[in-house]
Design a protein around this motif. Structure first.
Motif, mmCIF file in Angstrom:
data_model
loop_
_atom_site.group_PDB
_atom_site.id
_atom_site.type_symbol
_atom_site.label_atom_id
_atom_site.label_comp_id
_atom_site.label_asym_id
_atom_site.label_seq_id
_atom_site.Cartn_x
_atom_site.Cartn_y
_atom_site.Cartn_z
ATOM 1 N N UNK A 1 40.646 22.627 29.186
ATOM 2 C CA UNK A 1 41.812 22.971 29.986
ATOM 3 C C UNK A 1 41.720 22.383 31.393
ATOM 4 N N UNK A 2 42.846 22.361 32.073
ATOM 5 C CA UNK A 2 42.867 21.876 33.457
ATOM 6 C C UNK A 2 41.956 22.726 34.335
ATOM 7 N N UNK A 3 41.953 24.035 34.123
ATOM 8 C CA UNK A 3 41.101 24.936 34.902
ATOM 9 C C UNK A 3 39.628 24.592 34.696
ATOM 10 N N UNK A 4 39.242 24.366 33.449
ATOM 11 C CA UNK A 4 37.852 24.029 33.146
ATOM 12 C C UNK A 4 37.456 22.701 33.782
ATOM 13 N N UNK A 5 38.335 21.725 33.714
ATOM 14 C CA UNK A 5 38.050 20.420 34.335
ATOM 15 C C UNK A 5 37.912 20.551 35.843
ATOM 16 N N UNK A 6 38.782 21.338 36.472
ATOM 17 C CA UNK A 6 38.710 21.548 37.913
ATOM 18 C C UNK A 6 37.411 22.257 38.281
ATOM 19 N N UNK A 7 37.061 23.271 37.526
ATOM 20 C CA UNK A 7 35.810 24.003 37.784
ATOM 21 C C UNK A 7 34.614 23.063 37.652
ATOM 22 N N UNK A 8 34.602 22.233 36.630
ATOM 23 C CA UNK A 8 33.502 21.280 36.437
ATOM 24 C C UNK A 8 33.417 20.299 37.599
ATOM 25 N N UNK A 9 34.562 19.805 38.064
ATOM 26 C CA UNK A 9 34.568 18.876 39.191
ATOM 27 C C UNK A 9 34.044 19.548 40.463
ATOM 28 N N UNK A 10 34.448 20.787 40.677
ATOM 29 C CA UNK A 10 33.989 21.504 41.879
ATOM 30 C C UNK A 10 32.491 21.767 41.823
ATOM 31 N N UNK A 11 31.986 22.171 40.676
ATOM 32 C CA UNK A 11 30.544 22.393 40.539
ATOM 33 C C UNK A 11 29.797 21.076 40.727
ATOM 34 N N UNK A 12 30.304 20.015 40.132
ATOM 35 C CA UNK A 12 29.663 18.709 40.267
ATOM 36 C C UNK A 12 29.611 18.270 41.729
ATOM 37 N N UNK A 13 30.705 18.444 42.447
ATOM 38 C CA UNK A 13 30.743 18.058 43.864
ATOM 39 C C UNK A 13 29.783 18.905 44.686
ATOM 40 N N UNK A 14 29.705 20.198 44.369
ATOM 41 C CA UNK A 14 28.795 21.087 45.102
ATOM 42 C C UNK A 14 27.342 20.734 44.785
ATOM 43 N N UNK A 15 27.043 20.423 43.548
ATOM 44 C CA UNK A 15 25.695 19.972 43.185
ATOM 45 C C UNK A 15 25.300 18.751 44.005
ATOM 46 N N UNK A 16 26.217 17.814 44.109
ATOM 47 C CA UNK A 16 25.951 16.588 44.857
ATOM 48 C C UNK A 16 25.747 16.877 46.343
ATOM 49 N N UNK A 17 26.597 17.712 46.916
ATOM 50 C CA UNK A 17 26.489 18.038 48.343
ATOM 51 C C UNK A 17 25.180 18.767 48.639
ATOM 52 N N UNK A 18 24.812 19.693 47.787
ATOM 53 C CA UNK A 18 23.563 20.431 47.989
ATOM 54 C C UNK A 18 22.367 19.505 47.829
ATOM 55 N N UNK A 19 22.420 18.615 46.850
ATOM 56 C CA UNK A 19 21.340 17.648 46.672
ATOM 57 C C UNK A 19 21.212 16.765 47.915
ATOM 58 N N UNK A 20 22.325 16.314 48.464
ATOM 59 C CA UNK A 20 22.295 15.489 49.676
ATOM 60 C C UNK A 20 21.658 16.241 50.836
ATOM 61 N N UNK A 21 21.983 17.519 50.966
ATOM 62 C CA UNK A 21 21.366 18.336 52.017
ATOM 63 C C UNK A 21 19.866 18.451 51.775
ATOM 64 N N UNK A 22 19.471 18.606 50.521
ATOM 65 C CA UNK A 22 18.058 18.703 50.192
ATOM 66 C C UNK A 22 17.332 17.402 50.529
ATOM 67 N N UNK A 23 17.966 16.276 50.262
ATOM 68 C CA UNK A 23 17.387 14.973 50.597
ATOM 69 C C UNK A 23 17.111 14.903 52.094
ATOM 70 N N UNK A 24 18.096 15.292 52.903
ATOM 71 C CA UNK A 24 17.954 15.221 54.356
ATOM 72 C C UNK A 24 16.864 16.154 54.867
#
Length: 123
Positions: free
Chosen positions: A2-25
């Motif tokens: 569903x659109x909701x599931x795709x949006x949720x997956x995109x948001x989690x993916x973006x947050x994973x990436x942002x948190x990983x970037x913070x961890x790198x720094x």
């Protein structure tokens, strides 16, 4: 999916990436800097690197509470990755997993913020 599931997956993916970037720094600012993979990082590179970070944290010359922040941030990020791995498999998608991934990432972010504040005070 569903659109909701795709949006949720995109948001989690973006947050994973942002948190990983913070961890790198933050890892580069540790007393004994730790370099995590950067650029386009797949889970095949990122997950083992974060697991290794947990091991390396024990040897950092810093207070135990700060070591705990590194360790916890890594553990929460890995937990979020596990949830995300299930989310992207359509037959495994559950809204509770999306919430669990987000909660894990919020916890990781909090630990990274506390650690970053301590590191800034050390300069």
């Amino acid at each position: 999916m569903s659109d909701f599931e795709e949006l949720a997956n995109r948001k989690v993916s973006a947050h994973l990436s942002a948190t990983y970037s913070a961890m790198v720094a933050v890892c580069l600012a540790l007393p004994l800097p730790v370099t995590l993979p950067t650029g386009t990082v797949s889970n095949l590179e990122g997950v083992p690197a974060v697991r290794r970070l947990m091991e390396l944290t024990l040897d950092q010359p810093m207070p135990e509470t700060m070591k705990a922040h590194v360790f916890a941030a890594a553990a929460f990020w890995l937990g979020a990755m596990d949830c995300y791995g299930l989310l992207i498999r359509e037959e495994e998608w559950q809204v509770s997993r999306a919430h669990s991934a987000a909660a894990n990432l919020l916890m990781a972010d909090g630990h990274l913020e506390d650690l970053a504040a301590w590191l800034a005070d050390q300069e």
